[in-house]
Structures are given as C-alpha cells and as structure tokens.
Design a protein around this motif. Structure first.
Motif, PDB file in Angstrom:
ATOM      1  N   ALA A  39       0.858  -1.185   0.000  1.00 25.76           N
ATOM      2  CA  ALA A  39       0.000   0.000   0.000  1.00 25.76           C
ATOM      3  C   ALA A  39       0.894   1.235   0.000  1.00 25.76           C
ATOM      4  O   ALA A  39       2.064   1.180   0.408  1.00 25.76           O
ATOM      5  CB  ALA A  39      -0.928   0.016   1.210  1.00 25.76           C
ATOM      6  N   LEU A  40       0.361   2.343  -0.481  1.00 27.89           N
ATOM      7  CA  LEU A  40       1.085   3.608  -0.516  1.00 27.89           C
ATOM      8  C   LEU A  40       0.426   4.601   0.424  1.00 27.89           C
ATOM      9  O   LEU A  40      -0.804   4.634   0.552  1.00 27.89           O
ATOM     10  CB  LEU A  40       1.109   4.184  -1.934  1.00 27.89           C
ATOM     11  N   THR A  41       1.240   5.409   1.069  1.00 31.07           N
ATOM     12  CA  THR A  41       0.742   6.438   1.968  1.00 31.07           C
ATOM     13  C   THR A  41       1.400   7.764   1.612  1.00 31.07           C
ATOM     14  O   THR A  41       2.570   7.793   1.214  1.00 31.07           O
ATOM     15  CB  THR A  41       1.045   6.079   3.435  1.00 31.07           C
ATOM     16  N   PRO A  42       0.681   8.886   1.692  1.00 32.68           N
ATOM     17  CA  PRO A  42       1.261  10.188   1.342  1.00 32.68           C
ATOM     18  C   PRO A  42       2.155  10.728   2.453  1.00 32.68           C
ATOM     19  O   PRO A  42       1.859  11.744   3.086  1.00 32.68           O
ATOM     20  CB  PRO A  42       0.031  11.061   1.112  1.00 32.68           C
ATOM     21  N   ASP A  43       3.261  10.052   2.687  1.00 35.46           N
ATOM     22  CA  ASP A  43       4.189  10.447   3.731  1.00 35.46           C
ATOM     23  C   ASP A  43       5.566   9.928   3.356  1.00 35.46           C
ATOM     24  O   ASP A  43       5.692   9.007   2.541  1.00 35.46           O
ATOM     25  CB  ASP A  43       3.757   9.887   5.086  1.00 35.46           C
ATOM     26  N   CYS A  44       6.600  10.497   3.936  1.00 35.85           N
ATOM     27  CA  CYS A  44       7.973  10.085   3.644  1.00 35.85           C
ATOM     28  C   CYS A  44       8.419   9.080   4.700  1.00 35.85           C
ATOM     29  O   CYS A  44       9.277   9.381   5.551  1.00 35.85           O
ATOM     30  CB  CYS A  44       8.905  11.296   3.596  1.00 35.85           C
ATOM     31  N   ASP A  45       7.852   7.890   4.663  1.00 39.77           N
ATOM     32  CA  ASP A  45       8.193   6.833   5.600  1.00 39.77           C
ATOM     33  C   ASP A  45       7.706   5.519   5.018  1.00 39.77           C
ATOM     34  O   ASP A  45       6.871   5.491   4.107  1.00 39.77           O
ATOM     35  CB  ASP A  45       7.544   7.090   6.967  1.00 39.77           C
ATOM     36  N   SER A  46       8.225   4.415   5.541  1.00 43.57           N
ATOM     37  CA  SER A  46       7.806   3.079   5.127  1.00 43.57           C
ATOM     38  C   SER A  46       7.822   2.175   6.351  1.00 43.57           C
ATOM     39  O   SER A  46       8.692   2.312   7.216  1.00 43.57           O
ATOM     40  CB  SER A  46       8.735   2.517   4.047  1.00 43.57           C
ATOM     41  N   TRP A  47       6.871   1.241   6.426  1.00 41.13           N
ATOM     42  CA  TRP A  47       6.777   0.362   7.580  1.00 41.13           C
ATOM     43  C   TRP A  47       5.932  -0.858   7.223  1.00 41.13           C
ATOM     44  O   TRP A  47       5.314  -0.922   6.156  1.00 41.13           O
ATOM     45  CB  TRP A  47       6.164   1.098   8.777  1.00 41.13           C
ATOM     46  N   LEU A  48       5.925  -1.821   8.136  1.00 33.85           N
ATOM     47  CA  LEU A  48       5.064  -2.998   8.037  1.00 33.85           C
ATOM     48  C   LEU A  48       3.864  -2.812   8.954  1.00 33.85           C
ATOM     49  O   LEU A  48       3.996  -2.296  10.062  1.00 33.85           O
ATOM     50  CB  LEU A  48       5.818  -4.266   8.436  1.00 33.85           C
ATOM     51  N   GLU A  49       2.702  -3.234   8.496  1.00 35.72           N
ATOM     52  CA  GLU A  49       1.484  -3.060   9.283  1.00 35.72           C
ATOM     53  C   GLU A  49       0.711  -4.368   9.322  1.00 35.72           C
ATOM     54  O   GLU A  49       0.440  -4.975   8.279  1.00 35.72           O
ATOM     55  CB  GLU A  49       0.625  -1.948   8.685  1.00 35.72           C
ATOM     56  N   ASP A  50       0.346  -4.776  10.517  1.00 40.68           N
ATOM     57  CA  ASP A  50      -0.424  -6.001  10.704  1.00 40.68           C
ATOM     58  C   ASP A  50      -1.902  -5.716  10.451  1.00 40.68           C
ATOM     59  O   ASP A  50      -2.515  -4.900  11.134  1.00 40.68           O
ATOM     60  CB  ASP A  50      -0.212  -6.522  12.130  1.00 40.68           C
ATOM     61  N   ARG A  51      -2.473  -6.391   9.471  1.00 44.00           N
ATOM     62  CA  ARG A  51      -3.881  -6.214   9.146  1.00 44.00           C
ATOM     63  C   ARG A  51      -4.611  -7.559   9.191  1.00 44.00           C
ATOM     64  O   ARG A  51      -5.485  -7.829   8.371  1.00 44.00           O
ATOM     65  CB  ARG A  51      -4.039  -5.572   7.764  1.00 44.00           C
ATOM     66  N   THR A  52      -4.217  -8.394  10.145  1.00 44.47           N
ATOM     67  CA  THR A  52      -4.813  -9.722  10.253  1.00 44.47           C
ATOM     68  C   THR A  52      -6.037  -9.756  11.156  1.00 44.47           C
ATOM     69  O   THR A  52      -6.633 -10.821  11.326  1.00 44.47           O
ATOM     70  CB  THR A  52      -3.772 -10.719  10.801  1.00 44.47           C
ATOM     71  N   HIS A  53      -6.408  -8.639  11.766  1.00 45.05           N
ATOM     72  CA  HIS A  53      -7.612  -8.631  12.602  1.00 45.05           C
ATOM     73  C   HIS A  53      -8.829  -8.947  11.739  1.00 45.05           C
ATOM     74  O   HIS A  53      -8.941  -8.489  10.597  1.00 45.05           O
ATOM     75  CB  HIS A  53      -7.774  -7.260  13.260  1.00 45.05           C
ATOM     76  N   ARG A  54      -9.762  -9.730  12.298  1.00 50.05           N
ATOM     77  CA  ARG A  54     -10.906 -10.176  11.495  1.00 50.05           C
ATOM     78  C   ARG A  54     -11.790  -9.018  11.046  1.00 50.05           C
ATOM     79  O   ARG A  54     -12.502  -9.128  10.050  1.00 50.05           O
ATOM     80  CB  ARG A  54     -11.739 -11.187  12.285  1.00 50.05           C
ATOM     81  N   ALA A  55     -11.751  -7.897  11.782  1.00 51.77           N
ATOM     82  CA  ALA A  55     -12.550  -6.743  11.358  1.00 51.77           C
ATOM     83  C   ALA A  55     -12.023  -6.120  10.077  1.00 51.77           C
ATOM     84  O   ALA A  55     -12.739  -5.396   9.390  1.00 51.77           O
ATOM     85  CB  ALA A  55     -12.571  -5.688  12.466  1.00 51.77           C
TER      86      ALA A  55
END
Length: 616
Positions: free
Chosen positions: A120-136
């Motif tokens: 995914a892309l975000t309008p910011d000067c940074d990069s990271w990993l994000e956990d999106r495994t929540h069932r919601a």
C-alpha cells in the motif's frame, strides 16, 4: 550466535513479558471465582464449617466472583471486537504493480524472510510494516468462504511505502531503502511477538472506543473498559518499546549485506524528499486546498520541487544527475492514477477535505495552478479585505502626507464577475455574489454601502483600489490592529463554515468506498489528522491580504502574471521573472504604518495604485 537471532530472542523475551501481564490480568479476574469455588466445595465436603460466618463468606465470594467475571467478559469483548486503527493508505494490487511486487518478493527471498502479503502507498515520507490480520479488517462475513468457519488464515504484514519515494527515488535506491523494512517480516512471524502485538493493538483500539462512547448506558461501562485498558497499556509500555527495538535491530542486522552502499545514498534521499514534500504541502498544496481545489499530481510535483531545490542549494548539487536512471514509479502500471489517489488522500489527511471529488472539491493540474489557484486566491483575499474595510467604522480624516490620490470613479467591472468579463453581469447572484452585495463595487441593482451613505447625505465610498487600502492602514496608529482583528474574525468564521461543510461531505462510509480503512483509532470528525500549519495571527492574515491586493493591482495595471514557485508556492511574475522583494515593503506598511517602501516598490514595477482592480 548471529546478530539477527540475538535481536529476535531479545524481542521474544519482551513479548513473553507482555503476555505474562495479560495472564496476570486474567488471573486477577478469575481469582474471586476460584475463592468462591473453594468455599463452595469445602462447604459441600464438610471441610469448612456451616456457621453464619461461612455462609456470609460464600455469598460474598460468589457475588464478587460473578461481578469480576462479568467485568472481565466486558473488557475481553470490547478488546476483541475493537478494530485496531490502520494507517490511511492507498492499496496497490499486484495487477496494478507487478514489477513492484516482484521486486519486494525477490528482496524477501534474498533476506530469507516471508514476503509481505500486500503493498500500500501512503502520502508520507516513511515506510513500515502493518499487521492487518484482525478479522474486522477482512472481507464481510457474507463474502467469506463457506468452509473457513469465518476465520482468516495467518498472513504476513502489509508493506506500506511512502508515495513520494516512488517518484523521487530510483529503482535500486528504493530496493536498498526497503531492505530493512521487508526484513522485519521475519520477527513479525514469530507467534509470541505476533500475539503480544495483537494484545497491545487491541488495548489501544479499546481506549479509542471508550473515548468515543455516547449515551449514559454506554459511557459508564466503556469508561471502565478504558481505564482497565490504559492500566494494562502502562504496564506493557516499556516491554513493548524494547520489543519493537529488538525487532528493528534484528531486521537491520539481517539486511546489512543487501545493497549496503546504496542504502546510504537512499537515506540521503529520504531527508531530501522529506524537505521537498513538506514545502510542497505547506506552500503549494495548502493554498489550493483552502479554495476547494486539490492538486492531482502531488508526487510528480515532488520531483519538480526537489529539482528546484537542487538548483538553488549547493548542498543538493548532483542529486538531479540521478534523474537519468529509471524512477521507481515505473514499477507501477498506471502511475498517474495512483498519484491521483494518493494526492486525494493527502488532502483528506492534512486538510480534512472530502473523501471523493465533487463540484466544490475538484482536482487541478499543475499547468492550471497559476490561473485557477494563485490568481483566484489573490482576488478572493483582496475582496475579503475590501469587505472588511467597508464594515469598519469611519476613522479620523487622513493627513496631508498620507492621503491618497482622489479616488477614481467606481469600477465598471463587477466584484463578482468572471475573469473574462469586462462588464457587470446581470445573471442571478451566487452565494459569493450575495456576500458581495454589501460592497460598494457590487453589481448594479443591489443596495450597496456606498448607496446607503449617499442616501444619508454622505459622499460615495471609493472603489476597490490599492490606494484605498494604503490610505486606511496609514490613517492612524490603530488602523492595522483593527483591520487585522476584523480579518481574523472573518477568516475564522469562513474556516468554521467550511470545516462543517466538508465534515458533512467526507464520511467514513466514503472512505471505505475509496478503499481507505481507519479502524477505531479515528474519532468521527477528527480530520485533519495532521494539520500542516498553526492558525495564522491577525497580523499575518493582514500581511497576506495586503500582498494579495498588491499582486492583483500588479496583474491588472502593470502586466504582471501569477506564477507557481515549487518551493514557495504562489509567486508574482514581472517580465517573466519572480519578484520576491515585496514582503519587506508590505510588512513595513502593516507593522509600522509606513507606506513609503511599498509606494517605491509600486513605482519601480509600474503599478497604478489608483486604478480599480477586478475582484472575484
């Protein structure tokens, strides 16, 4: 033992500490129930007495156990059902960026770690990993496979990349920059670390849910949940911090031998990209957003801004020589469409605009920016300044040395006429025309302030001229303070109305339709998340409005033109060159009431201050 394993072991030790805190909380909740069971069993087997005291103890322990279990069930349910907040981003499918997915997978294979599940892309000067495994965060229940029991299969984190990086960095630099980020998927896959992270994110989401509770029946129990969640977060804070440091250390050690030399160069580009992105947002995009327009190619504008920076700043020399290499945005199939989506999201985050384009929220291309944003901004501010001057009480008469030239006849161009019109238009008034109806330069047929004064026996007021502004600000010592205060109140009122209108247009449902998920970490109506600038003072507003009036006069009477400076935003072009020396003269008028420097500047450029200007 190798370096990465040491970092993982340190992170796992802290993750176990977090899980022990969770276990302790469960034990505390179950302790009254355990005591009640012991008393009941002891009484049934005859080990405890049957007197009144034992009976009271059994009843008290039973009541306490039921209460504790109900409260524990409440906290557990809220923590489990709360949706952890997600970073606002633009999802990138593999079909729209196959080369980018291939680059990330090759990088994960070199690092011997699981590949990220998505990008995914975000309008910011940074990069990271994000956990999106929540069932919601998964698909709706009706869309889930029939044989899966509603549970989602374990997935690797999502790789979130700052969109300015893709346009400014080259492919090799982006790969070197992402190496330590992608390496973090290895520690993230450890069960203990993943469980600790899910627990902390659930507590954080529960705090957000409790802060948003409405109604007394919901507020009281959720307030209790919020207090428990905050208590547990405070207990986990130090362990979670050290755990994340251990994960970052392990990822950095694992990526040490992958494009190490290029990573040093890439880190230099990160700082440069951040500087250019900040200037582009605050100086260029923000004026457009305030007018209901959003630049549709912000990421492409970063390249122009940084190229201009490298031309001006010797510290940035040599950076533009990289532009001959393949840019990372070539890894996208349709970079223009993705840039447009990221630009719209940036406006949503940093300004609070609607989630979708509309009649009052339309995109603007860079080649249209000077005409549709800069020129209109100046004329709107000049009209607001004259509207405030019309509403001021009459001041003392001007002295001989500060009086302006006799005012010319009122302008034949209506204050609300379009740019190409030369005569007042008899068309039905728009909302802006209704506001302009109180001005002395309003269309014919409206009752103006000048006509009111004429009916009362006074002389008609002057037209929208720069001389009128200068004369009013030099009339007495308090003139600047009075105009600044009125301007501040007027701008605050307009911004409040605009915020309410945009809040009604931009809803969470529209965000979801656009592919932007917020989770429970964002309170409804809490946009913008990251305001770019603090509120301007009255003096700053007055200086901006006087500058706008001067620029309008220069365009209308001296052949100047509106322009765009990639680092400083709206610019005045005289004979094709930018004039950046206007600010000092305007500040002399606004702060000291001294019009001599400004009149000298006007004479140098050839601006006719006594001529009426066209307002929008």
């Amino acid at each position: 033992m190798a370096g990465p394993e040491i970092g993982v072991l340190a992170a796992r030790a802290r993750a176990l500490a977090v899980l022990r805190i969770r276990g302790t909380a469960w034990a505390a909740a179950l302790l009254p129930a355990a005591v009640a069971v012991v008393l009941l069993v002891g009484s049934a087997t005859g080990h405890f007495g049957t007197g009144t005291g034992w009976s009271v103890a059994r009843w008290a322990a039973g009541a306490l156990a039921v209460t504790a279990l109900l409260l524990a069930a409440l906290v557990t349910t809220v923590v489990a059902r709360a949706r952890p907040a997600l970073s606002p981003s633009v999802p990138i499918s593999e079909k729209s960026a196959p080369d980018l997915y291939r680059l990330v997978r090759d990088l994960a294979e070199r690092l011997d770690v699981p590949a990220p599940s998505a990008i995914a892309l975000t309008p910011d000067c940074d990069s990271w990993l994000e956990d999106r495994t929540h069932r919601a965060h998964g698909p709706p229940r009706a869309a889930r496979p029939a044989g899966g029991e509603g549970r989602r299969a374990p997935e690797a984190p999502v790789l979130v990349i700052g969109s300015p990086f893709l346009w400014w960095m080259r492919v090799a630099e982006l790969r070197a920059l992402l190496a330590p980020v992608v390496a973090g998927t290895g520690p993230s896959a450890h069960p203990d670390i993943a469980a600790a992270r899910r627990f902390i994110r659930g507590l954080d989401a529960a705090v957000a849910v409790s802060a948003r509770a409405d109604g007394p029946l919901r507020r009281l129990p959720l307030r209790f949940v919020g207090k428990v969640a905050r208590l547990l977060l405070r207990a986990c804070r130090d362990h979670a911090t050290i755990m994340e440091r251990g994960v970052a250390s392990a990822a950095s050690e694992r990526a040490q031998n992958v494009d190490y030399g290029l990573r040093i160069v890439a880190q230099e580009q990160v700082g440069l990209a951040y500087a250019g992105w900040d200037r582009l947002l605050t100086r260029v995009a923000l004026p457009a957003w305030r007018m209901g327009r959003w630049p549709s190619r912000l990421d492409a504008g970063v390249v122009s801004a940084l190229t201009e920076l490298s031309r001006r700043d010797r510290l940035a020399e040599g950076f533009t020589s990289r532009l001959g290499e393949r840019p990372a945005c070539d890894l996208l199939e349709e970079p223009g469409a993705i840039d447009r989506a990221a630009s719209l999201l940036a406006a949503r985050l940093f300004h609070g605009g609607p989630a979708e384009p509309g009649p009052d929220w339309s995109p603007v291309a860079w080649n249209q920016y000077p005409e549709e944003v800069v020129d209109r901004k100046w004329r709107l501010e000049a009209a607001r300044l004259h509207r405030v001057l019309d509403e001021l009480p009459p001041g003392p008469p001007a002295t001989a040395d500060t009086a302006a030239d006799p005012a010319p006849a009122p302008s034949t161009v209506a204050g609300v006429a379009p740019r190409t019109a030369a005569e007042p238009s008899p068309a039905a008034p728009s909302p802006s025309a209704s506001r302009a109806a109180a001005l002395p330069y309003a269309p014919a047929g409206t009752r103006t302030a000048a006509k009111n004064r004429a009916d009362e026996g006074g002389a008609p007021g002057p037209g929208p001229t720069l001389d009128r502004v200068i004369e009013r600000l030099t009339r007495d010592d308090r003139a600047g303070d009075l105009v600044a205060a009125r301007l501040g109140a007027e701008v605050e009122r307009e911004e409040r109305e605009e915020a309410a209108r945009q809040a009604a247009l931009g809803t969470r449902a529209q965000d979801a339709a656009a592919g932007v998920a917020w989770g429970d970490g964002l309170v409804e109506g809490g946009l913008p998340l990251f305001p770019l600038q603090p509120p301007r003072t009255g003096r700053e507003l007055l200086a901006d409005h006087v500058t706008a009036m001067v620029c309008c006069a220069a365009v209308d009477t001296a052949g100047a033109a509106p322009g765009l400076d990639w680092l400083d935003g709206p610019a005045l072009l005289v004979d094709g060159a930018r004039r950046s020396d206007l600010g000092r003269s305007v500040l002399s008028l606004v702060d000291d009431g001294d019009a001599a420097p400004l009149r000298g500047w006007l004479a140098t450029v050839g601006v006719r201050a006594e001529k009426p200007v066209r307002l929008v």
